[in-house]
Design an enzyme around this catalytic site. Structure first.
Site, PDB file in Angstrom:
ATOM      1  N   LYS A   1      55.365  32.453  32.940  1.00  0.00           N
ATOM      2  CA  LYS A   1      54.335  33.423  33.565  1.00  0.00           C
ATOM      3  C   LYS A   1      55.048  34.914  33.534  1.00  0.00           C
ATOM      4  CE  LYS A   1      51.655  29.755  35.689  1.00  0.00           C
ATOM      5  NZ  LYS A   1      51.281  29.233  37.246  1.00  0.00           N
TER       6      LYS A   1
ATOM      7  N   GLU B   1      32.106  43.960  48.773  1.00  0.00           N
ATOM      8  CA  GLU B   1      32.636  44.937  49.774  1.00  0.00           C
ATOM      9  C   GLU B   1      32.478  46.328  49.204  1.00  0.00           C
ATOM     10  OE1 GLU B   1      33.341  44.336  53.295  1.00  0.00           O
ATOM     11  OE2 GLU B   1      32.342  42.389  52.905  1.00  0.00           O
TER      12      GLU B   1
ATOM     13  N   SER C   1      53.057  27.076  48.198  1.00  0.00           N
ATOM     14  CA  SER C   1      51.803  27.690  47.782  1.00  0.00           C
ATOM     15  C   SER C   1      52.009  28.748  46.550  1.00  0.00           C
ATOM     16  CB  SER C   1      51.241  28.465  48.838  1.00  0.00           C
ATOM     17  OG  SER C   1      51.949  29.579  49.378  1.00  0.00           O
TER      18      SER C   1
END
Length: 368
Positions: free
Chosen positions: A324, A132, A310
């Protein structure tokens, strides 16, 4: 005269325990004091709800940049690294991740500003986040409406991204531009043994676009690596698919990019993550930071919720459980649509530092 029921009185007028002495009080901005946008955003921290998260995100990124502004110690200089793109540059390596829709929107200019002035060290994006940007160098994207009929737009050859419109001719122009470059890459692979990775492909495209309105023009110029683990999942993948029939044989090595990205994280003296959106870009950056037992500074911006398990919706605390994000870090998630808040965050962090330091540089003239 009857008396009120004691059970009701005790329930309604239950006595409170004292809060901690340093607990902040809720307070908003007083517009009687005039209009000072810096003070307005500072007031967000004690406003409540997502205003507080936005204010804390600004603080977290400024802490990240305070660390990044510190010079490296002599023993921290990465003099043995031969890859200029992943060489340690500062005391805080800043990883920026974003999804394709943000480049389709006007946030492209915000991201370009960061790359242009080398305020970030690494980019992770999706295929759409790559193509894009280049397509906008060839033809514009237009404002539309969320309510436009998909059937009517398809008959007219116009694609809708939310309330943005992209004529399909734009992708035809992209094909005309990118196909000769894929031919060139295949020839280099055959004649010189070049091993192409997504980051090397994006670097070559950034070099060839020749347009300073492009994010990847500046990423190439400033040696900022751009990683795209799902490079084929978009128009660029469509072009590679067509190219595989016309000139078969181009090979793309994703493992070498994984090693480069993870190496950047491992090398980092301190690490900062700014992740705008979710999906593969969010996990790819977070997982790289697992290799160093977690990022020191983290800001997530998205609208996803965690109830479905999710990764996009996962709160920073879940990332801490995986290693993390560091256990002693102060990460922030802003539950907001990025086009609303990311320019404000950049304005109160990167841009303010850039302009206050008197580092405004003359812009190059746009050219294709």
């Amino acid at each position: 005269m009857s008396t009120e029921p004691s059970v009701a009185k005790d329930a309604v007028l239950k006595r409170s325990e004292a809060l901690a002495e340093n607990t902040p009080q809720v307070s908003g901005y007083d517009f009687n004091e005039g209009l000072d946008y810096s003070k307005l955003f500072e007031s967000y921290v004690n406003t409540g709800f997502q205003a507080t998260n936005l204010g804390l995100a600004i603080r977290e990124i400024n802490r990240m940049l305070d660390c990044r502004d510190q010079p490296l110690e002599a023993d921290q200089i990465d003099s043995h690294e031969t890859d200029d793109f992943i060489r340690r540059r500062s005391k805080c390596t800043v990883f920026l991740g974003y999804t394709s829709n943000l480049v389709s929107s006007g946030l492209r200019e915000t991201i370009r500003f960061l790359a242009e002035h080398r305020m970030i060290d690494c980019i992770v994006t999706t295929a759409g986040g790559v193509e894009e940007d280049f397509i906008k160098c060839l033809a514009p994207t237009f404002m539309g409406s969320f309510e436009l009929s998909g059937r009517d737009l398809r008959e007219r050859g116009i694609n809708r991204i939310g309330n943005l419109l992209v004529p399909n001719d734009n992708y035809c122009k992209f094909e005309d531009w990118v196909m000769p470059l894929l031919d060139e890459m295949l020839e280099e692979q055959k004649s010189q043994g070049t091993i192409w990775s997504p980051s090397k492909i994006i670097h070559r495209l950034g070099e060839r676009i020749g347009d300073p309105s492009s994010i990847y023009y500046w990423a190439a110029k400033n040696q900022i690596p751009v990683f795209c683990p799902a490079l084929t999942d978009g128009s660029l993948g469509d072009m590679m698919y067509f190219h595989s029939f016309r000139q078969p044989g181009l090979v793309v090595d994703i493992l070498s990019d994984l090693r480069r990205l993870n190496t950047m994280a491992v090398k980092a003296v301190n690490s900062g993550m700014i992740i705008v959106g979710g999906g593969v870009i969010k996990h790819h950056i977070c997982n790289a930071n697992l290799m160093r037992n977690g990022a020191d500074y983290s800001v997530f911006i998205n609208t996803a919720s965690e109830f479905d398990g999710s990764d996009s919706g996962a709160r920073p605390d879940e990332a801490i459980s995986w290693g993390k994000i560091r256990k002693d870090a102060t990460p922030v998630k802003v539950y907001a649509e990025a086009s609303l808040v990311f320019p404000l965050i950049v304005g109160e962090t990167f841009a303010k530092r850039h302009h206050c330091a008197g580092k405004e540089l003359p812009r190059e003239t746009n050219q294709v």
